[in-house]
Design an enzyme around this catalytic site. Structure first.
Site, short mmCIF file in Angstrom:
data_model
loop_
_atom_site.label_atom_id
_atom_site.label_comp_id
_atom_site.label_asym_id
_atom_site.label_seq_id
_atom_site.Cartn_x
_atom_site.Cartn_y
_atom_site.Cartn_z
N VAL A 21 -9.89 2.19 -8.59
CA VAL A 21 -9.89 0.82 -9.23
C VAL A 21 -10.57 0.90 -10.50
O VAL A 21 -10.17 0.31 -11.60
CB VAL A 21 -10.16 -0.31 -8.37
CG1 VAL A 21 -10.23 -1.62 -9.31
CG2 VAL A 21 -9.07 -0.46 -7.27
N LEU A 75 -3.25 -2.88 -7.86
CA LEU A 75 -2.83 -1.51 -8.07
C LEU A 75 -2.37 -0.84 -6.79
O LEU A 75 -2.98 -0.91 -5.81
CB LEU A 75 -3.35 -0.79 -9.24
CG LEU A 75 -4.82 -0.25 -8.54
CD1 LEU A 75 -4.63 0.94 -7.52
CD2 LEU A 75 -5.56 0.21 -9.95
N GLU A 91 -2.23 3.19 -5.27
CA GLU A 91 -2.48 4.66 -5.57
C GLU A 91 -0.89 5.13 -5.87
O GLU A 91 -0.13 4.79 -5.35
CB GLU A 91 -3.13 5.13 -4.49
CG GLU A 91 -4.55 4.61 -4.65
CD GLU A 91 -5.56 5.14 -3.34
OE1 GLU A 91 -5.15 6.24 -2.62
OE2 GLU A 91 -6.64 4.65 -2.89
N ASN A 127 -2.29 -8.29 0.93
CA ASN A 127 -2.45 -6.92 1.90
C ASN A 127 -2.04 -7.17 3.48
O ASN A 127 -1.38 -6.51 4.10
CB ASN A 127 -3.93 -6.52 1.89
CG ASN A 127 -3.76 -5.55 0.70
OD1 ASN A 127 -2.73 -5.54 -0.01
ND2 ASN A 127 -4.91 -5.09 0.33
N PHE A 130 9.10 -2.98 1.89
CA PHE A 130 8.06 -2.65 3.05
C PHE A 130 8.70 -3.00 4.46
O PHE A 130 8.18 -3.58 5.17
CB PHE A 130 6.86 -3.84 2.80
CG PHE A 130 5.94 -3.37 2.08
CD1 PHE A 130 4.73 -2.57 2.58
CD2 PHE A 130 5.81 -3.00 0.52
CE1 PHE A 130 3.80 -1.91 1.84
CE2 PHE A 130 5.02 -2.44 0.06
CZ PHE A 130 3.94 -1.70 0.56
N GLY A 135 -1.98 3.65 6.74
CA GLY A 135 -3.40 4.18 6.73
C GLY A 135 -4.09 3.66 5.27
O GLY A 135 -3.79 2.64 4.79
N CYS A 169 -6.90 0.41 1.92
CA CYS A 169 -7.03 -0.89 1.79
C CYS A 169 -6.53 -1.62 3.09
O CYS A 169 -7.20 -2.42 3.73
CB CYS A 169 -5.96 -1.33 0.73
SG CYS A 169 -6.86 -0.89 -0.84
N LYS A 200 -0.38 8.34 2.13
CA LYS A 200 1.07 8.16 1.39
C LYS A 200 1.20 9.11 0.13
O LYS A 200 0.27 9.97 0.06
CB LYS A 200 1.24 6.70 0.89
CG LYS A 200 0.48 6.39 -0.25
CD LYS A 200 0.73 4.97 -0.94
CE LYS A 200 -0.03 4.46 -1.92
NZ LYS A 200 0.34 3.35 -2.74
N1 LIG Z 1 -7.89 2.08 -4.01
C1 LIG Z 1 -6.82 1.30 -4.13
O1 LIG Z 1 -5.64 1.42 -3.97
C2 LIG Z 1 -7.31 -0.33 -4.21
C3 LIG Z 1 -6.33 -1.00 -4.59
C4 LIG Z 1 -6.96 -2.62 -4.76
C5 LIG Z 1 -7.99 -2.82 -4.44
N2 LIG Z 1 -8.98 -2.07 -4.08
C6 LIG Z 1 -10.45 -2.27 -3.88
O2 LIG Z 1 -11.13 -2.20 -5.00
C7 LIG Z 1 -12.34 -1.54 -4.53
C8 LIG Z 1 -12.66 -0.30 -4.86
O3 LIG Z 1 -11.75 0.66 -4.27
P1 LIG Z 1 -11.60 2.30 -4.75
O4 LIG Z 1 -10.43 2.78 -3.78
O5 LIG Z 1 -11.40 2.41 -6.24
O6 LIG Z 1 -12.93 2.78 -4.40
P2 LIG Z 1 -13.76 3.96 -4.25
O7 LIG Z 1 -14.26 4.14 -2.98
O8 LIG Z 1 -12.70 4.99 -4.43
O9 LIG Z 1 -14.79 4.24 -5.38
C9 LIG Z 1 -15.73 3.42 -5.38
C10 LIG Z 1 -17.03 4.20 -6.26
O10 LIG Z 1 -17.96 3.04 -6.57
C11 LIG Z 1 -19.34 3.86 -6.48
N3 LIG Z 1 -20.54 3.09 -6.38
C12 LIG Z 1 -20.84 2.40 -5.19
N4 LIG Z 1 -21.78 1.78 -5.45
C13 LIG Z 1 -22.20 1.75 -6.74
C14 LIG Z 1 -23.18 1.22 -7.59
N5 LIG Z 1 -24.31 0.31 -7.09
N6 LIG Z 1 -23.05 1.32 -8.73
C15 LIG Z 1 -22.16 2.20 -9.13
N7 LIG Z 1 -21.23 2.76 -8.56
C16 LIG Z 1 -21.22 2.57 -7.46
C17 LIG Z 1 -19.00 4.95 -5.48
O11 LIG Z 1 -19.95 6.36 -5.98
C18 LIG Z 1 -17.30 5.39 -5.78
O12 LIG Z 1 -17.31 6.39 -6.76
C19 LIG Z 1 -12.37 -1.86 -2.86
O13 LIG Z 1 -12.87 -3.18 -2.82
C20 LIG Z 1 -11.03 -1.77 -2.52
O14 LIG Z 1 -10.66 -2.43 -1.33
C21 LIG Z 1 -8.50 -0.59 -3.89
#
Ligand SMILES: NC(=O)c1ccc[n+]([C@@H]2O[C@H](COP(=O)([O-])OP(=O)(O)OC[C@H]3O[C@@H](n4cnc5c(N)ncnc54)[C@H](O)[C@@H]3O)[C@@H](O)[C@H]2O)c1
Length: 447
Positions: free
Chosen positions: A11, A159, A161, A215, A256, A264, A267, A327
């Site tokens: 994100v 978004l 992935e 979700n 869906f 899995g 999210c 996926k």
């Molecule tokens: N991955 C997806 O498809 C998706 C889609 C929509 C929403 N989200 C939501 O967005 C959020 C982020 O998801 P993601 O998959 O991008 O996360 P991720 O786990 O891939 O990445 C999170 C990053 O944040 C960093 N981090 C943690 N604490 C920190 C801090 N204090 N300062 C700076 N960096 C820090 C970690 O090192 C890591 O690199 C989650 O809440 C998730 O539910 C994810």
């Protein structure tokens, strides 16, 4: 405009890269120094189509940089106007959302904030978290004896992935929970690359809830169709026909509705659990959400159960697996159904020959090394000499493989297809024993 993005996962990096493309000056922050090192070296530490090229273009043109602390990002150069919090919110052991990274990010902002700032929470967080973020930032400001103004915005991210850039640049909608008209105006100008009809303004609690509700709805559709598939198998119907009939109903729609080996990813599982948790804490007993999770947990074992039923004692057997990510088009393996299958097979003392086009390293680091687990870089090598093939992720390269070659390489012509990729007639013609999800079994070839 100068923007700071805290967290460089899917994100955060997508947000930073896309907003830099429109001319903003963006600093992406991550406390994981090795991740920042990788990004500074021009590499993206996960697979997402198109992002590496777009990131490197923005870096080369001077709009995007990386830092290891929010303090460094907020202090350096011009004053930042917007700070996004995009850190992870994984499940805590009790199923609630673990907000420690969000708290860390909020406190970092409070420790370094200089001028008026919009604090935009993009992470998926339980309803009411924006108030806690505000309190964490304020506490740190108070310790410094400072009172710069800041406004909270909830801007949950939707978004997917594998299609993350397109989803960010051309979203169905952008949800914006705001606490004042001024915050709304500033978010409108940040999203001016979109038609304003796509921007949905609301209060902060509704914005936080909208993400979980969306979700949970998608997870519900998946579990619902998996339940239909399990019933189809027992009553002799074909879930593929049922799906097509349902999807043509304009009140239902076709998305869906695919049965498979369970959802899995980073999210759905954690978000259903977190929603259940904060619903229960509010005094409500969430019956549907409990069922959605129960069906999914059961579904993740279905491929293993079919293998065990048809192979008998697994301790002297080798099973090939195609697909390790949760996926296609992503290297993300968080809560991937394939991992559950691998662990069950290893526990039954079977050997596993696993293939994936992108997620081998991620799987190795998630599961560790096991004597009975081999990773293969060619899909046909994975099948060679195996007693069965299990298909767990619908990557494009598995859609039209040389199935005759696969059958000849298998010691025993058994395929368990957790994604319903192949036609029943074709598999029968090729001489497979073919078991899929919610469709009639084809048996007799191996006997
Ligand atoms: N991955 C997806 O498809 C998706 C889609 C929509 C929403 N989200 C939501 O967005 C959020 C982020 O998801 P993601 O998959 O991008 O996360 P991720 O786990 O891939 O990445 C999170 C990053 O944040 C960093 N981090 C943690 N604490 C920190 C801090 N204090 N300062 C700076 N960096 C820090 C970690 O090192 C890591 O690199 C989650 O809440 C998730 O539910 C994810």
């Amino acid at each position: 405009m100068k923007l700071v993005v805290i967290g460089t996962g899917y994100v955060g990096l997508v947000t930073g890269v896309c907003l830099a493309k429109f001319g903003n000056r963006v600093v992406c922050v991550d406390t994981d120094a090795s991740r920042v090192e990788t990004l500074r070296g021009g590499k993206v530490p996960f697979y997402e189509p198109g992002i590496e090229e777009m990131m490197n273009r923005n870096v080369a043109e001077g709009r995007l940089s990386f830092a290891t602390s929010a303090g460094e990002a907020l202090a350096e150069g011009e004053t930042a106007e917007v700070c996004f919090i995009t850190v992870g919110t994984p499940s805590a052991p009790d199923g609630s959302a673990d907000l420690s990274a969000v708290e860390g990010a909020a406190r970092d902002v409070g420790r370094s904030l200089r001028g008026p700032l919009l604090v935009v929470v993009k992470s998926t967080v339980p309803v009411g978290t924006h108030e806690r973020v505000k309190a964490w930032v304020s506490e740190e400001l108070k310790k410094r004896g400072q009172e710069p103004e800041f406004l909270m915005v909830s801007n949950p991210e939707f978004l997917r992935e594998g299609a993350a850039l397109r989803d960010f640049l051309e979203p169905d909608r952008v949800v914006l929970g705001v606490e004042s008209p001024e915050a709304a105006e500033r978010m409108k100008s940040l999203y001016s690359f979109l038609d304003s009809g796509r921007l949905l303004f609301m209060d902060l609690r509704s914005a936080e809830m909208a993400k979980y509700a969306s979700n949970a709805m998608l997870a519900t559709r998946i579990s619902f169709m998996n339940e239909m598939a399990n019933i189809c198998e027992r009553v002799g119907a074909d879930v593929d026909h049922v799906r097509r009939a349902m999807g043509r109903d304009s009140r239902i729609g076709p998305s869906f509705l695919y049965a498979g080996c369970g959802y899995g990813g980073s999210c759905f599982p954690k978000d259903v659990r977190a929603l259940r948790d904060f619903a229960s804490a509010s005094g409500y007993h969430p019956r549907i959400l409990n069922a959605v999770e129960e069906v999914n947990e059961n579904q993740k074992d279905v491929v293993f159960e079919k293998l065990a039923l048809h192979l008998g004692d697994l301790s002297d057997k080798t099973v090939a697996i195609w697909g390790l990510s949760f996926k296609p088009k992503t290297s993300d393996v968080r809560e991937a159904p394939a991992h559950r299958l691998i662990l069950s097979l290893l526990e039954a003392r079977a050997r596993v020959q696993a293939h994936d086009p992108r997620a081998i390293e991620e799987t190795r680091s998630a599961l560790g090394d096991h004597r009975g687990l081999l990773y293969m870089h060619d899909l046909y090598d994975a099948v060679n000499g195996a007693d069965a093939l299990a298909v767990m992720t619908e990557w494009d390269i598995y859609r039209q493989p040389d199935l005759l070659r696969v059958r000849k390489l298998l010691k025993n012509p058994l395929m368990v297809d957790g994604r319903n990729l192949y036609s029943l007639a074709e598999m029968q013609r090729l001489g497979f024993d073919y078991l899929s999800i919610g469709r009639p079994s084809i048996l007799g070839a191996g006997s």
